[in-house]
Write an enzyme that holds these catalytic residues in place. Structure first.
Site, short mmCIF file in Angstrom:
data_model
loop_
_atom_site.label_atom_id
_atom_site.label_comp_id
_atom_site.label_asym_id
_atom_site.label_seq_id
_atom_site.Cartn_x
_atom_site.Cartn_y
_atom_site.Cartn_z
N CYS A 1 1.91 -0.25 -8.86
CA CYS A 1 2.92 0.49 -8.07
C CYS A 1 4.13 0.60 -8.83
CB CYS A 1 3.15 -0.82 -6.87
SG CYS A 1 3.21 -2.41 -7.52
N THR B 1 0.92 4.73 4.91
CA THR B 1 0.42 3.45 5.99
C THR B 1 1.42 2.84 6.04
OG1 THR B 1 -1.60 3.82 4.69
CG2 THR B 1 -1.27 1.77 5.85
N GLY B 2 2.31 2.55 5.32
CA GLY B 2 3.73 1.75 5.85
C GLY B 2 4.31 2.14 7.01
N GLY C 1 0.95 -1.17 -0.18
CA GLY C 1 -0.08 -0.04 -0.06
C GLY C 1 0.81 1.22 -0.04
N SER C 2 0.23 2.50 0.67
CA SER C 2 1.07 3.71 0.66
C SER C 2 2.29 3.53 1.46
CB SER C 2 -0.09 4.68 0.75
OG SER C 2 -0.47 4.65 1.90
N THR C 3 3.13 4.43 1.29
CA THR C 3 4.46 4.67 2.06
C THR C 3 3.80 5.31 3.43
OG1 THR C 3 5.69 5.32 0.10
CG2 THR C 3 6.56 6.11 2.41
N GLU D 1 5.68 -3.46 1.02
CA GLU D 1 5.81 -3.04 -0.62
C GLU D 1 5.27 -1.59 -0.80
OE1 GLU D 1 7.65 -4.37 -2.75
OE2 GLU D 1 7.82 -6.44 -2.21
P1 NAD Z 1 -3.32 2.73 1.48
O1 NAD Z 1 -2.08 2.55 2.11
O2 NAD Z 1 -4.23 3.65 1.62
O3 NAD Z 1 -4.24 1.18 1.91
C1 NAD Z 1 -3.44 -0.08 1.97
C2 NAD Z 1 -4.29 -0.98 3.12
O4 NAD Z 1 -3.76 -0.52 4.24
C3 NAD Z 1 -5.61 -0.99 3.06
O5 NAD Z 1 -6.06 -2.33 3.06
C4 NAD Z 1 -5.93 -0.03 4.11
O6 NAD Z 1 -7.27 -0.23 4.65
C5 NAD Z 1 -5.14 -0.28 5.05
N1 NAD Z 1 -4.70 0.60 6.24
C6 NAD Z 1 -4.77 2.00 6.04
N2 NAD Z 1 -4.42 2.72 7.25
C7 NAD Z 1 -3.82 1.68 8.03
C8 NAD Z 1 -3.09 1.57 9.04
N3 NAD Z 1 -3.01 2.84 9.77
N4 NAD Z 1 -2.85 0.46 9.77
C9 NAD Z 1 -2.71 -0.82 9.02
N5 NAD Z 1 -3.74 -0.85 7.68
C10 NAD Z 1 -4.14 0.41 7.23
O7 NAD Z 1 -2.88 2.23 0.06
P2 NAD Z 1 -3.91 2.06 -1.30
O8 NAD Z 1 -4.34 3.43 -1.69
O9 NAD Z 1 -4.80 1.07 -1.12
O10 NAD Z 1 -2.96 1.59 -2.37
C11 NAD Z 1 -2.06 2.43 -3.19
C12 NAD Z 1 -0.68 2.72 -2.85
O11 NAD Z 1 -0.21 1.34 -2.91
C13 NAD Z 1 0.07 3.22 -3.95
O12 NAD Z 1 1.00 4.08 -3.38
C14 NAD Z 1 0.82 2.02 -4.64
O13 NAD Z 1 2.22 2.72 -5.21
C15 NAD Z 1 1.05 1.40 -3.41
N6 NAD Z 1 1.49 0.01 -3.94
C16 NAD Z 1 2.58 -0.61 -4.04
C17 NAD Z 1 2.92 -1.96 -4.61
C18 NAD Z 1 4.09 -2.51 -4.33
O14 NAD Z 1 4.41 -3.85 -4.72
N7 NAD Z 1 4.97 -1.89 -3.87
C19 NAD Z 1 1.70 -2.68 -4.97
C20 NAD Z 1 0.65 -2.11 -5.12
C21 NAD Z 1 0.20 -0.83 -4.66
#
Ligand code: NAD
Length: 467
Positions: A275, A223-224, A219-221, A241
């Site tokens: 991503c 949230t990471g 997911g996003s940086t 990731e």
């Molecule tokens: P996001 O970070 O908004 O959400 C991802 C997940 O995290 C969701 O399931 C969400 O409910 C959960 N979440 C949100 N806040 C949280 C918290 N505080 N604690 C735990 N979980 C939480 O990301 P998104 O908008 O769904 O995805 C898009 C992003 O993901 C883009 O930045 C994209 O580049 C990245 N991405 C990376 C890869 C990779 O392999 N590196 C692959 C796909 C997407």
């Protein structure tokens, strides 16, 4: 009646949260709303099932994962239909059928990837071996862009290594993952794989739960970073990731016509919501105009529309919020004097989240559309004359998932690739992945590897026996 209706009916809950089709705004179905009680029960069930699953051994688990891949193949059309209706990517082109195919490919790869005991020492200094054992419980949190494929990247290797898995898909695309898990669980023993539908609060609860020895996150940086903080108390292993802002560098000897199609799909696959998409393109002045023209020709010919219609190969953005991000970045570029070659004029009144394929050039290298992740179909093309400067710009951001170098001379491209900071640098392609080739980011794009033997090690704990 659609081919996916009966599968969809097994995962929806009429009292749940409505999920709208991003192409039309119509209701796809209601996603169950799971709470912390469901998480506790899923953990209990997973804990009870995991030792027996681990005791089956690699060969039997691999056999079951291959059977799960066969089950996915049998239901591929239904799964693809749900992905298209919920996430938006078309059935056709590199869309939801392609995603369903990747699910079974990665399941089979997780089953067959060899992981042998490593003999580290064997001689006068004694003997030492290294093995990889199950962590126990793996928690997985996923994004909305490739919901089923990325879920598989997370759960398939974890299951192969003898772990039980609890997944939390994105609140925007839970139905695709619940449907996939329903298919896979026709074959797996009960309890080893559970998917819970919930929002950020469920992600936070999973992250903070001490039951998990490993958390896989895509997911996003932002949230990471929250996951690093939220899990610090009990120190699970993490694979992160995260977001990317992949650069591509086109060298002056590249042949625009020869590279245009791969450049195009590198940037616009899944309507830019990938991503490791090409998100900013640096093109040498000698070939700049020809590259832009070839890309614009292709873009104009590539149909975008509701993904359920077989003619379309580009779809809507999955969320209205993402539409707003792309729209804002392009508007800011326009206001700063950049040239929109194609697109940039969305119909904001449409019920669907359609943002047209957009190429922006004559853009300053520091513009937000260049330096922020757009995650949509708007590619900035930056002209350069000095290669060192282009490499410096490519490396300047706090992101390092993928990158690419384009040249008629692969050796020259390889020399440039060595100077570009990213987990993967592709030559004359962008975003190609293979289940045996490790994939992962550096810098703000996170850490940890997925795929291949490295991916199996990442969902295990190492055990050295020495003496
Ligand atoms: P996001 O970070 O908004 O959400 C991802 C997940 O995290 C969701 O399931 C969400 O409910 C959960 N979440 C949100 N806040 C949280 C918290 N505080 N604690 C735990 N979980 C939480 O990301 P998104 O908008 O769904 O995805 C898009 C992003 O993901 C883009 O930045 C994209 O580049 C990245 N991405 C990376 C890869 C990779 O392999 N590196 C692959 C796909 C997407």
């Amino acid at each position: 009646m659609h081919s996916y209706d009966s599968l969809l009916a097994t995962v929806t809950d009429s009292r749940g949260r409505p999920i709208a089709d991003p192409a039309t705004g119509e209701l796809v179905g209601h996603a169950p709303e799971h709470g912390v009680g469901h998480l506790d029960r899923a953990i209990e069930t997973a804990r009870a099932a995991q030792p027996e699953w681990a005791a089956l051994g690699h060969d039997e688990r691999a056999r079951l994962l291959r059977a799960a891949a066969d089950a996915v193949d049998e239901s591929a059309e239904a799964l693809a239909g749900i992905i298209t209706r919920e996430q938006g990517k078309p059935l056709n082109g590199p869309g939801s059928r392609f995603e369903a195919g990747a699910v079974s490919t990665w399941l089979r790869a997780a089953a067959t990837t060899p992981l042998e005991t490593e003999q580290l020492l064997d001689g006068e200094h004694g003997s030492a071996t290294l093995d990889y054992e199950p962590v126990g419980l793996v928690g997985a949190i996923g994004p909305w862009n490739w919901p089923a494929m990325i879920a598989t990247w997370q759960f398939a290797p974890a299951l192969r290594m003898g772990n039980a898995v609890v997944m939390k898909p994105s609140e925007h695309t839970p139905l695709s993952v619940l449907a996939l898990v329903e298919i896979v669980n026709r074959v797996l023993p009960p309890g080893v794989l559970t998917a819970l539908s919930g929002d950020r609060a469920m992600g936070e609860a999973l992250t903070a739960h001490p039951a998990f020895g490993k958390i896989m996150f895509t997911g996003s940086t932002r949230t990471g970073k929250a996951i690093v903080r939220g899990s610090a108390e009990h120190l699970p292993r993490l694979t992160l990731e995260l977001g990317g802002n992949d650069p591509g560098i086109v060298l002056p000897d590249a042949e625009p016509e020869a590279i245009a199609e791969d450049l195009f799909w590198g940037a616009f696959i899944n309507t830019g919501q990938t991503c490791a998409c090409l998100k900013r393109l640096y093109v040498h002045d000698d070939v700049h105009d020809a590259v832009v023209e070839a890309l614009a020709d292709l873009a104009a010919k590539t149909p975008m529309g509701p993904g359920i219609d077989e003619r379309n190969v580009l779809g809507p953005l999955t969320t209205r919020q993402q539409f707003g991000i792309v729209d804002d970045l392009v508007e800011r570029a326009k206001a700063a004097g950049a040239r929109v070659v194609l697109g940039g004029d969305p119909d904001r009144e449409l019920p669907g989240n359609f943002y047209p394929t957009t190429l922006v050039t004559d853009i300053a290298p520091g513009q937000p559309l260049v330096v922020q992740e757009q995650f949509g179909p708007a590619l900035p093309v930056v002209r350069y004359t000095d290669l060192d400067e282009a490499i410096e710009r490519a490396n300047a951001l706090d992101a390092g998932l993928g990158a690419s170098v384009w040249s008629a001379d692969p050796e020259r491209a390889r020399q440039v690739a060595k100077r570009v900071a990213a987990g993967t640098v592709w030559i004359n392609q962008h975003g190609g992945i293979h289940p045996m080739v490790p994939f992962g980011g550096i810098k703000g794009s996170g850490y940890g590897l997925e795929f291949g033997a490295e991916g199996l090690k990442a969902v295990s704990v190492p055990k050295v026996i020495s003496g």
